[in-house]
Design an enzyme around this catalytic site. Structure first.
Site, mmCIF file in Angstrom:
data_model
loop_
_atom_site.group_PDB
_atom_site.id
_atom_site.type_symbol
_atom_site.label_atom_id
_atom_site.label_comp_id
_atom_site.label_asym_id
_atom_site.label_seq_id
_atom_site.Cartn_x
_atom_site.Cartn_y
_atom_site.Cartn_z
ATOM 1 N N HIS A 85 0.598 -0.403 0.179
ATOM 2 C CA HIS A 85 -0.485 -0.301 -0.310
ATOM 3 C C HIS A 85 0.717 1.701 0.454
ATOM 4 O O HIS A 85 0.357 2.127 -0.859
ATOM 5 C CB HIS A 85 -0.642 -0.718 1.512
ATOM 6 C CG HIS A 85 -1.215 1.421 1.537
ATOM 7 N ND1 HIS A 85 -3.122 1.825 1.027
ATOM 8 C CD2 HIS A 85 -1.284 2.050 1.712
ATOM 9 C CE1 HIS A 85 -3.561 2.266 1.846
ATOM 10 N NE2 HIS A 85 -1.818 3.306 2.149
ATOM 11 N N GLU A 86 1.985 1.095 0.805
ATOM 12 C CA GLU A 86 2.953 2.566 1.262
ATOM 13 C C GLU A 86 3.159 3.201 -0.528
ATOM 14 O O GLU A 86 3.724 3.560 -1.136
ATOM 15 C CB GLU A 86 3.988 2.233 1.816
ATOM 16 C CG GLU A 86 3.138 2.412 3.695
ATOM 17 C CD GLU A 86 2.283 3.326 3.355
ATOM 18 O OE1 GLU A 86 2.775 4.574 3.158
ATOM 19 O OE2 GLU A 86 0.523 2.978 4.163
ATOM 20 N N HIS A 118 1.570 4.388 -2.534
ATOM 21 C CA HIS A 118 1.502 5.713 -2.769
ATOM 22 C C HIS A 118 2.459 6.609 -3.485
ATOM 23 O O HIS A 118 2.972 7.706 -4.297
ATOM 24 C CB HIS A 118 1.592 6.283 -1.394
ATOM 25 C CG HIS A 118 0.262 5.888 -0.802
ATOM 26 N ND1 HIS A 118 -1.024 6.865 -1.024
ATOM 27 C CD2 HIS A 118 -0.277 5.977 0.610
ATOM 28 C CE1 HIS A 118 -2.117 7.059 -0.501
ATOM 29 N NE2 HIS A 118 -1.447 6.043 0.564
#
Length: 326
Positions: A132-133, A136
């Site tokens: 998920h990071e 980003h």
């Protein structure tokens, strides 16, 4: 991405205007000039060094393949799957499970996970969080997120300082400066909510759904991330994050809101509802299954997860006292 650069430019301009207005209200024309110079310096710093500043805010310690081989290796493998340069890898010594990414570009990116996250989640769940990071970073969300955290946090702290000065004698200036304390009080009440509003305008909640979807595809199984979100959300309500509470304008950087939700914290809530995020991930998992996509191994059962509370065997299983990140 052009839109992210436009959001960053808007954020810098708006927050600069706040600083200049505060300077003018407190110090007249001279105060306005001083505030403008300070704002320009802060803008330049935030663009080039905000990632370092944010990491220091949360006491993050950089690790490498020698000091944290399994954690570092997991990030490396996922970065390859995401077709990203290897980010710097950090550990926050904090009991609340959480994580964030920072950096103005993929080549200057960093990923930070708390010890609480590394100790309480299994390997698949941590993979979902790290992916998920990385999403980003791939979407270039981190530039706007990091600038917002740095400048929004500075304005919030300045507002608190003005309010503190009023409470402890700023309004009793014998040279007729009694208005200064009152101005400070009014600014303290108005500036922090306005700064929070700007952060919310610049940081769209839709970016979390986008990062959830992309991160699930990078990791290989949406249910890994949804399971992690459940654990992080439940723990964040019980375990305070003192560093995040001191800088609520940086709360949007974390995968789950790290704040307790008391007082002004609610103003800085830029995260979508966790249940909605989980529902979207479950829908993605079902969509992938219908299309015949191999989702990888299932998560361990609750009993197995409790026996293996971290991403790798705990200290008692290894016969040493090192944490699961080292």
């Amino acid at each position: 991405m052009p839109m992210n650069y436009a959001k960053t430019a808007f954020l810098l301009a708006a927050l600069t205007a706040i600083f200049v207005a505060m300077g003018a209200a407190v110090g007249g024309q001279q105060g306005m000039v001083i505030a403008f110079v300070v704002a320009l310096a802060m803008n330049a710093f935030s663009l080039w060094n905000s990632d370092t500043m944010v990491l220091k805010m949360f006491g993050a310690e950089e690790v490498d393949e020698r000091s944290a081989p399994e954690y570092y290796g997991l990030v490396r493998d996922l970065a390859r799957r995401a077709e990203l340069p290897m980010p710097r890898v950090y550990v926050m010594h904090n009991a609340q499970p959480n994580a964030f990414a920072t950096g103005r570009s993929p080549t200057r990116a960093a990923v930070a996970a708390s010890t609480g996250l590394l100790e309480s989640l299994n390997r698949q769940e941590i993979a979902g969080v790290i992916a998920h990071e990385l999403a980003h970073i791939k979407n270039r969300d981190t530039l706007t997120m990091t600038v917002a955290a740095t400048i929004g946090g500075a304005i919030s702290m300045l507002a608190q300082y003005l309010q503190f000065g009023m409470l402890f004698g700023g309004h009793r200036d014998e040279r007729g400066g009694g208005g200064l304390g009152m101005i400070g009080a009014v600014l303290a009440m108005l500036v922090a909510p306005f700064a929070a509003m700007l952060v919310q305008m610049a940081i769209s909640r839709s970016r979390e759904y986008q990062a959830d979807r992309m991160g699930a595809l990078i990791a290989g199984n949406p249910r890994w991330l949804s399971s992690a979100l459940v654990k992080i959300h439940n723990a964040a309500q019980r375990i305070p994050n003192e560093e995040a509470e001191q800088v609520p304008a940086a709360a949007h950087m974390f995968i789950i809101n790290p704040l307790t939700g008391q007082g002004m914290d609610n103003l800085f809530s830029t995260h979508p509802n966790t249940e909605n995020r989980i529902a979207a991930l479950e829908a993605l998992a079902q969509e992938l299954a219908r299309n015949g996509v191999d989702l990888g191994p299932d998560l361990p059962s609750n009993e197995e997860s409790q026996r293996d509370s971290g991403p790798w065997a705990g200290p008692s299983d290894r016969g040493d006292s090192r944490g699961p990140w080292g």
